[in-house]
Design an enzyme around this catalytic site. Structure first.
Site, PDB file in Angstrom:
ATOM      1  N   CYS A  33      51.618  62.248   9.834  1.00  0.00           N
ATOM      2  CA  CYS A  33      50.979  61.640  10.680  1.00  0.00           C
ATOM      3  C   CYS A  33      50.746  62.614  11.952  1.00  0.00           C
ATOM      4  CB  CYS A  33      51.868  60.452  11.397  1.00  0.00           C
ATOM      5  SG  CYS A  33      52.526  59.476  10.148  1.00  0.00           S
ATOM      6  N   HIS A  60      47.662  58.165  16.921  1.00  0.00           N
ATOM      7  CA  HIS A  60      47.600  57.962  15.597  1.00  0.00           C
ATOM      8  C   HIS A  60      47.867  56.493  15.295  1.00  0.00           C
ATOM      9  CE1 HIS A  60      48.972  57.892  11.520  1.00  0.00           C
ATOM     10  NE2 HIS A  60      50.404  57.676  11.994  1.00  0.00           N
ATOM     11  N   ASN A  70      46.797  52.666   8.279  1.00  0.00           N
ATOM     12  CA  ASN A  70      47.071  53.907   8.534  1.00  0.00           C
ATOM     13  C   ASN A  70      46.693  55.137   7.665  1.00  0.00           C
ATOM     14  OD1 ASN A  70      48.735  56.081   9.071  1.00  0.00           O
ATOM     15  ND2 ASN A  70      50.513  55.170   9.338  1.00  0.00           N
TER      16      ASN A  70
HETATM   17  O1  UT7 Z   1      52.523  56.686  10.497  1.00  0.00           O
HETATM   18  C1  UT7 Z   1      53.744  56.433  11.040  1.00  0.00           C
HETATM   19  C2  UT7 Z   1      54.745  55.851   9.950  1.00  0.00           C
HETATM   20  N1  UT7 Z   1      54.968  54.447  10.104  1.00  0.00           N
HETATM   21  C3  UT7 Z   1      55.241  53.499  11.163  1.00  0.00           C
HETATM   22  O2  UT7 Z   1      54.891  53.963  12.278  1.00  0.00           O
HETATM   23  C4  UT7 Z   1      55.687  52.214  10.801  1.00  0.00           C
HETATM   24  C5  UT7 Z   1      56.549  51.915  12.032  1.00  0.00           C
HETATM   25  N2  UT7 Z   1      57.153  50.515  11.641  1.00  0.00           N
HETATM   26  C6  UT7 Z   1      56.566  49.313  11.179  1.00  0.00           C
HETATM   27  O3  UT7 Z   1      55.305  49.371  11.806  1.00  0.00           O
HETATM   28  C7  UT7 Z   1      57.243  48.074  11.012  1.00  0.00           C
HETATM   29  O4  UT7 Z   1      58.532  48.290  11.056  1.00  0.00           O
HETATM   30  C8  UT7 Z   1      56.643  47.471   9.828  1.00  0.00           C
HETATM   31  C9  UT7 Z   1      55.222  46.871   9.858  1.00  0.00           C
HETATM   32  C10 UT7 Z   1      56.701  48.548   8.616  1.00  0.00           C
HETATM   33  C11 UT7 Z   1      57.528  46.295   9.293  1.00  0.00           C
HETATM   34  O5  UT7 Z   1      57.468  45.394  10.659  1.00  0.00           O
HETATM   35  P1  UT7 Z   1      59.055  44.951  10.723  1.00  0.00           P
HETATM   36  O6  UT7 Z   1      58.824  43.790  11.838  1.00  0.00           O
HETATM   37  O7  UT7 Z   1      60.023  45.863  11.081  1.00  0.00           O
HETATM   38  O8  UT7 Z   1      59.384  44.162   9.208  1.00  0.00           O
HETATM   39  P2  UT7 Z   1      60.961  44.548   8.374  1.00  0.00           P
HETATM   40  O9  UT7 Z   1      60.680  45.659   7.851  1.00  0.00           O
HETATM   41  O10 UT7 Z   1      62.119  44.203   9.584  1.00  0.00           O
HETATM   42  O11 UT7 Z   1      60.760  43.052   7.401  1.00  0.00           O
HETATM   43  C12 UT7 Z   1      60.847  42.038   7.708  1.00  0.00           C
HETATM   44  C13 UT7 Z   1      60.979  41.079   6.400  1.00  0.00           C
HETATM   45  C14 UT7 Z   1      61.806  41.369   5.517  1.00  0.00           C
HETATM   46  O12 UT7 Z   1      62.059  40.235   4.661  1.00  0.00           O
HETATM   47  P3  UT7 Z   1      63.390  39.899   5.141  1.00  0.00           P
HETATM   48  O13 UT7 Z   1      64.775  40.915   4.850  1.00  0.00           O
HETATM   49  O14 UT7 Z   1      63.459  39.354   6.465  1.00  0.00           O
HETATM   50  O15 UT7 Z   1      63.584  38.696   4.058  1.00  0.00           O
HETATM   51  C15 UT7 Z   1      60.534  42.232   4.522  1.00  0.00           C
HETATM   52  O16 UT7 Z   1      61.153  42.177   3.146  1.00  0.00           O
HETATM   53  O17 UT7 Z   1      59.596  41.128   6.148  1.00  0.00           O
HETATM   54  C16 UT7 Z   1      59.450  41.528   4.527  1.00  0.00           C
HETATM   55  N3  UT7 Z   1      58.310  42.239   4.410  1.00  0.00           N
HETATM   56  C17 UT7 Z   1      57.301  41.728   4.046  1.00  0.00           C
HETATM   57  N4  UT7 Z   1      56.846  40.459   3.842  1.00  0.00           N
HETATM   58  C18 UT7 Z   1      55.390  40.109   3.330  1.00  0.00           C
HETATM   59  C19 UT7 Z   1      58.034  43.678   4.413  1.00  0.00           C
HETATM   60  N5  UT7 Z   1      56.847  43.959   3.807  1.00  0.00           N
HETATM   61  C20 UT7 Z   1      55.988  42.825   3.750  1.00  0.00           C
HETATM   62  C21 UT7 Z   1      54.952  42.609   3.513  1.00  0.00           C
HETATM   63  N6  UT7 Z   1      54.541  41.139   3.084  1.00  0.00           N
HETATM   64  N7  UT7 Z   1      53.850  43.303   3.316  1.00  0.00           N
END
Ligand code: UT7
Length: 352
Positions: free
Chosen positions: A116, A279, A309
């Site tokens: 990134c 970014h 992204n």
């Molecule tokens: O370029 C730099 C690299 N990346 C980043 O900067 C990413 C930084 N992180 C993020 O942007 C966020 O953490 C995410 C967008 C990746 C995830 O958001 P979150 O609010 O942190 O969600 P989470 O990972 O805590 O997941 C919450 C729930 C989980 O289900 P349970 O365990 O609560 O039942 C996941 O399994 O959302 C679920 N989940 C999804 N549901 C529907 C994860 N991905 C998805 C999806 N669709 N695509």
């Protein structure tokens, strides 16, 4: 010592638009979840087996070269940032040289693997080369073809929903005015969390599973079997893995920190920024940074909604769109900042 200035800028995104609804056809996800958590509505995917990071980079580069008013033969150094290269090796720098038809061999080509923050690392390297007088026309690229390496099953949804394909390019030249161009760059790294946002295979780390044999290495076919079995088939480590919450927490701290570092170094404050181009990792991260620095809406440029992204390509794509839309103008103070895998992060301040 002259600064590097952006003399030409271009970007390319593939034609194929993939919406959140399209992803819902192949994995258990929802438009609502993706929009709310990341701000992404759609992204682009390149044509399988036709487009690659190199071919997309060439399209972006042609525009940047033309806008710089030079010819491809004037390029004396290529810097290529990507995490999704055409080949494991050689890197995309030489492939781009060939794709553009640059036949002279007096030039060098350098590949940057800082994910990134690859574009900012590349910008910093280019600025040093230009300051030292070593090169006069550096082509800096960020290009990614994520769609070829993502897990499209529900298992991969937290990552796959975020990423898209595209390329951005700039031509850097010495600035005649020392108050213009790249004023400062700041680079950081912390390998403590290297595996928290990573794709582990293919990689030589498989060696740690090798049996202890007297003659050093097992026969080549056994080595290959262990390598493939351990890393590729069982662990699915050829797909990216991420601790999203950890990355998020780190990002919202490091972005403002590294932006403030650049401002302090040059005697500016957040109020002096005319345009922040972060970014494009997550709209929520960008909004958090905007709030922390108390920047108005018209001083932060985001396009993650359309492209997702695009890792190393996200800053040059966003910067180019902002410039094309007249949101980055002559004399503006432009701030670039990135955080990502490694972890690595960085910032740059440019007087346009
Ligand atoms: O370029 C730099 C690299 N990346 C980043 O900067 C990413 C930084 N992180 C993020 O942007 C966020 O953490 C995410 C967008 C990746 C995830 O958001 P979150 O609010 O942190 O969600 P989470 O990972 O805590 O997941 C919450 C729930 C989980 O289900 P349970 O365990 O609560 O039942 C996941 O399994 O959302 C679920 N989940 C999804 N549901 C529907 C994860 N991905 C998805 C999806 N669709 N695509």
């Amino acid at each position: 010592m002259p600064n590097a200035k952006i003399a030409g800028i271009g970007f390319y995104v593939p034609e194929q638009v993939v919406t959140n609804f399209d992803l819902m056809k192949v994995m258990d996800t929802s438009d609502e979840w993706i929009r709310e958590r990341s701000g992404i509505i759609e992204r682009r995917y390149g044509k399988k087996h036709e487009e690659t990071p190199t071919t997309m980079a060439a399209e972006a580069a042609k525009v940047a070269i033309e806008r710089a008013g030079i010819s491809k033969e004037d390029i004396d150094f290529i810097i290529f940032a990507t995490l999704s290269p055409d080949y494991y090796f050689p890197g995309c720098g030489v492939l781009l040289q060939r794709e553009l038809g640059i036949t002279k061999t007096e030039i060098g080509a350098l590949d940057i693997r800082n994910q990134c923050s690859g574009f900012i690392y590349g910008l910093s390297v280019a600025d040093q080369f230009i300051k030292s007088g070593m090169y006069k026309n550096i082509l800096l690229i960020g290009s990614e073809m994520h769609s070829m390496g993502l897990d499209f099953s529900t298992r991969g949804r937290a990552i796959t929903a975020l990423f898209g394909d595209g390329a951005g390019a700039v031509v850097l030249q010495p600035s005649e005015d020392e108050n213009k161009g790249v004023l400062t760059t700041h680079l950081h790294s912390d390998g403590t969390h290297a595996e928290e946002l990573a794709m582990l295979s293919p990689g030589s780390h498989g060696g740690k599973h090798l049996p202890d044999v007297d003659f050093g290495f097992p026969p080549a076919d056994e080595l290959g079997e262990i390598f493939v079995y351990d890393n590729l088939l069982e662990n699915k480590s050829y797909y990216p893995q991420m601790d999203g919450q950890l990355v998020f927490k780190k990002a919202v701290t490091k972005f403002p920190e590294v932006i403030m570092e650049a401002l302090t170094k040059t005697g500016y404050t957040p109020a002096d920024i005319d345009m922040l181009v972060p970014h494009q990792a997550n709209l929520r991260i960008a909004q958090f940074v905007q709030k922390t620095l108390q920047l108005p809406d018209d001083k932060v440029f985001n396009n993650i909604m359309k492209y997702g992204n695009t890792t190393a390509a996200s800053i040059p794509i966003a910067l180019c769109e902002a410039w094309e839309q007249g949101k980055v103008k002559e004399g503006d103070l432009v701030c670039l900042a990135a955080f990502g895998s490694g972890f690595t992060w960085g910032s740059a301040l440019i007087r346009w």
